[in-house]
Design a protein around this motif. Structure first.
Motif, short mmCIF file in Angstrom:
data_model
loop_
_atom_site.label_atom_id
_atom_site.label_comp_id
_atom_site.label_asym_id
_atom_site.label_seq_id
_atom_site.Cartn_x
_atom_site.Cartn_y
_atom_site.Cartn_z
N SER A 70 47.28 -18.70 -43.90
CA SER A 70 46.21 -17.70 -43.97
C SER A 70 45.07 -18.13 -44.88
CB SER A 70 46.77 -16.36 -44.43
OG SER A 70 47.32 -16.47 -45.73
N SER A 71 45.26 -19.20 -45.64
CA SER A 71 44.20 -19.65 -46.56
C SER A 71 43.16 -20.52 -45.85
CB SER A 71 44.81 -20.45 -47.71
OG SER A 71 45.33 -21.70 -47.25
N ARG A 72 43.41 -20.89 -44.58
CA ARG A 72 42.50 -21.77 -43.85
C ARG A 72 42.14 -21.18 -42.50
NH1 ARG A 72 45.99 -26.30 -42.72
NH2 ARG A 72 44.19 -27.30 -41.78
N GLN A 73 40.87 -21.32 -42.14
CA GLN A 73 40.44 -20.96 -40.80
C GLN A 73 40.80 -22.08 -39.84
OE1 GLN A 73 36.21 -20.46 -41.63
NE2 GLN A 73 36.38 -18.28 -41.22
N ASP A 74 41.07 -21.71 -38.60
CA ASP A 74 41.28 -22.74 -37.60
C ASP A 74 39.97 -23.48 -37.36
OD1 ASP A 74 41.34 -23.67 -34.57
OD2 ASP A 74 43.40 -23.49 -35.25
N LEU A 75 40.05 -24.80 -37.28
CA LEU A 75 38.85 -25.62 -37.11
C LEU A 75 38.15 -25.32 -35.80
CD1 LEU A 75 37.07 -28.01 -38.07
CD2 LEU A 75 38.71 -29.54 -36.95
N TRP A 76 38.91 -25.02 -34.75
CA TRP A 76 38.35 -24.89 -33.41
C TRP A 76 38.09 -23.44 -33.02
CZ3 TRP A 76 37.13 -29.66 -32.92
CH2 TRP A 76 37.99 -30.65 -33.41
N VAL A 77 38.88 -22.53 -33.58
CA VAL A 77 38.71 -21.10 -33.32
C VAL A 77 38.63 -20.42 -34.69
CG1 VAL A 77 39.67 -19.08 -32.14
CG2 VAL A 77 40.08 -21.37 -31.21
N GLU A 79 37.74 -17.76 -36.04
CA GLU A 79 38.12 -16.37 -36.32
C GLU A 79 39.63 -16.22 -36.49
OE1 GLU A 79 37.47 -16.73 -31.79
OE2 GLU A 79 36.60 -17.51 -33.66
N ARG A 80 40.36 -17.31 -36.32
CA ARG A 80 41.82 -17.28 -36.46
C ARG A 80 42.25 -18.08 -37.68
NH1 ARG A 80 43.10 -13.56 -32.42
NH2 ARG A 80 42.30 -14.25 -30.41
N PRO A 81 43.38 -17.72 -38.29
CA PRO A 81 43.95 -18.58 -39.33
C PRO A 81 44.60 -19.79 -38.66
CG PRO A 81 45.40 -16.72 -38.92
CD PRO A 81 44.16 -16.48 -38.10
N ARG A 82 44.87 -20.82 -39.43
CA ARG A 82 45.48 -22.03 -38.88
C ARG A 82 46.95 -21.78 -38.58
NH1 ARG A 82 44.14 -26.15 -35.72
NH2 ARG A 82 44.95 -28.19 -36.41
N GLU A 83 47.36 -22.10 -37.37
CA GLU A 83 48.73 -21.88 -36.90
C GLU A 83 49.37 -23.18 -36.48
OE1 GLU A 83 50.31 -18.18 -34.46
OE2 GLU A 83 48.27 -18.69 -33.91
N LEU A 84 50.66 -23.29 -36.72
CA LEU A 84 51.40 -24.49 -36.36
C LEU A 84 52.76 -24.11 -35.79
CD1 LEU A 84 50.84 -26.36 -39.76
CD2 LEU A 84 49.48 -26.68 -37.68
N LYS A 210 36.58 -34.67 -38.79
CA LYS A 210 37.01 -33.35 -39.26
C LYS A 210 38.42 -33.03 -38.75
CE LYS A 210 32.33 -31.40 -39.41
NZ LYS A 210 31.42 -30.40 -38.80
N ALA A 211 38.69 -33.41 -37.49
CA ALA A 211 40.01 -33.15 -36.92
C ALA A 211 41.09 -33.92 -37.66
CB ALA A 211 40.01 -33.53 -35.44
N THR A 212 40.78 -35.16 -38.05
CA THR A 212 41.76 -35.98 -38.77
C THR A 212 42.08 -35.38 -40.13
OG1 THR A 212 40.90 -37.95 -37.65
CG2 THR A 212 42.27 -38.30 -39.60
N VAL A 213 41.04 -35.03 -40.87
CA VAL A 213 41.24 -34.43 -42.20
C VAL A 213 42.00 -33.11 -42.07
CG1 VAL A 213 40.07 -33.44 -44.19
CG2 VAL A 213 39.21 -35.56 -43.17
N ASN A 214 41.64 -32.32 -41.06
CA ASN A 214 42.28 -31.03 -40.85
C ASN A 214 43.77 -31.18 -40.55
OD1 ASN A 214 41.81 -28.09 -40.55
ND2 ASN A 214 42.44 -28.43 -38.43
#
Length: 414
Positions: A70-77, A79-84, A210-214
């Protein structure tokens, strides 16, 4: 499939998203296996792909985690938090039990479509495939090294199953990560199919940086959740926190390097045929070892079209190897060699000449040798130089020669 390697391919993944509410509070859900939680259509009576058996001595268990940062926004979307989604493969005590599915049938269908397959039977076979891993298996006693694995851009995590199972059978805990919106299709809790938004949005090299760092940040977050004070995984006590490695294919391999540049907990890493979207720092990773494991010399050899490999080699300051596999293809470094061979799917570009079963043997041998040497401190003559038993594997040493001679191609390094 669209890949990091120059961000191009004949089979570009479709970007189809399913609108759904994603949790906004950081949490981890241990799903045990994907079958109880993620409802799927009934399996048809179809013979699945035959995956190669793991080469180690331990039976393999598998469980699945859903993680939300929840501390990071998804790079591509945004408005969403980062999910894995994370599959954990681990050495277990017994060989009895139910085998885990290779992929949800809907994930299988999306991957086949993304790869350019038109035969409906191919998707049915892939969806019916079972792994050599057991759900709800009791872990082997003791503490084991942890390896983080990241797939190629556009590829789901299950395309690294063959390597993950083999490493787990040799005594490693292996976490294979699906990065939201970066695969042909990944099923998340709530029956949400997240597809490759990134495949449409990533159009320039800066996007891939950006994708690599993310992704490196994703892997660091997974490491936090597996080794922190309140681990997300029920069997986290079997992880040896002082022996951690990272490896990936294509963008996933670049992410392993990006992770090492920023997270000192990771002691060793491998990039399998991925352009270094996040350049290795001038001082490398200190004394931490790294291996560049690439396709045929014409792709990732010293005179190949990707300058990031030459730059990375110069900056690596610790133990290092640069290996090239003659007759291989970009997708040789994942399960794709086995899948394409048995499903009759077309390779983008020139197909490999190395047989699928031989490709699996080579990839498993050299990745296991690398981590056995650096995380278990077991001597590995296989990494000292070329061997008659593995004539496809070339040891590249750019500084040995400037005229393309044998010393240039076959010299040992480091």
């Amino acid at each position: 499939m669209k890949t990091l390697r120059m961000v191009s391919s004949a089979a570009v993944l479709a970007a189809m998203t399913v609108s759904a509410v994603i949790p906004t509070v950081a949490h981890a859900q241990d799903l045990g296996s994907r079958e109880p939680t993620l409802a799927a259509p009934a399996q048809q009576t179809t013979t699945g792909v035959l995956l190669p058996r793991p080469g180690g001595t331990s039976p393999v268990g598998r469980s699945t985690l859903h993680l939300v940062d929840s501390s990071r926004q998804d790079l591509w979307v945004p408005e969403r938090p980062r999910e894995l989604m994370v599959d954990l493969y681990y050495p277990s005590r017994a060989a009895a039990g139910r085998s885990a599915p290779y992929a949800d049938p809907r994930e299988a269908q999306l991957l086949v479509e993304a790869a350019g397959g038109t035969d409906p039977e191919a998707a049915l076979r892939l969806g019916a495939t079972r792994t050599h891993s057991l759900t709800k298996a009791v872990p082997e006693r003791g503490r084991h090294p942890l390896l983080l694995l990241s797939p190629g851009f556009g590829a789901p995590r299950f395309t690294l199953t063959t390597l993950a199972e083999d490493l787990a059978s040799r005594g490693y805990v292996v976490a294979v990560v699906d990065h939201a919106h970066e695969s042909s299709g990944t099923l998340f809790p709530g029956n949400r199919m997240l597809t490759c938004v990134a495949c449409e949005k990533a159009q320039a090299w800066e996007d891939m940086h950006k994708a690599t760092v993310n992704r490196g940040q994703d892997l660091s977050f997974v490491l936090d959740r597996l080794t922190g004070p309140h681990p997300a995984w029920r069997h986290a006590s079997m992880i040896d926190r002082k022996r951690i490695g990272a490896m990936g294919h294509s963008l996933g391999g670049a992410a392993a390097a990006s992770l090492m540049a920023r997270d000192s907990r990771v002691r060793a890493g491998i990039n399998m045929d991925g352009s270094f979207g996040d350049p290795i720092p001038p001082n490398g990773f200190g004394d931490r070892p790294f291996m560049m494991f690439g396709a045929d010399e014409t792709a990732h050899g010293p005179n190949g079209p990707d300058p990031t490999w030459q730059a990375a080699w110069k900056n690596l300051s610790g133990w290092k190897r640069w290996l090239s596999v003659t007759g291989s293809h970009h997708y040789t470094f994942s399960d794709t060699a086995v899948l394409f061979d048995q499903l009759g799917l077309p390779y983008p570009g020139t197909p490999p000449t190395i047989p699928a079963d031989r490709a699996v043997t080579v990839m498993r041998a050299y990745t296991a040798a690398f981590f056995d040497l650096h995380l278990r401190h077991r001597p590995q003559p296989l990494l000292d130089g070329p061997t008659p038993a593995n004539p496809e594997v070339l040891f590249i040493r750019p500084e040995a020669s400037t005229d393309g001679s044998a010393a240039h191609r076959y010299g040992t390094s480091g």
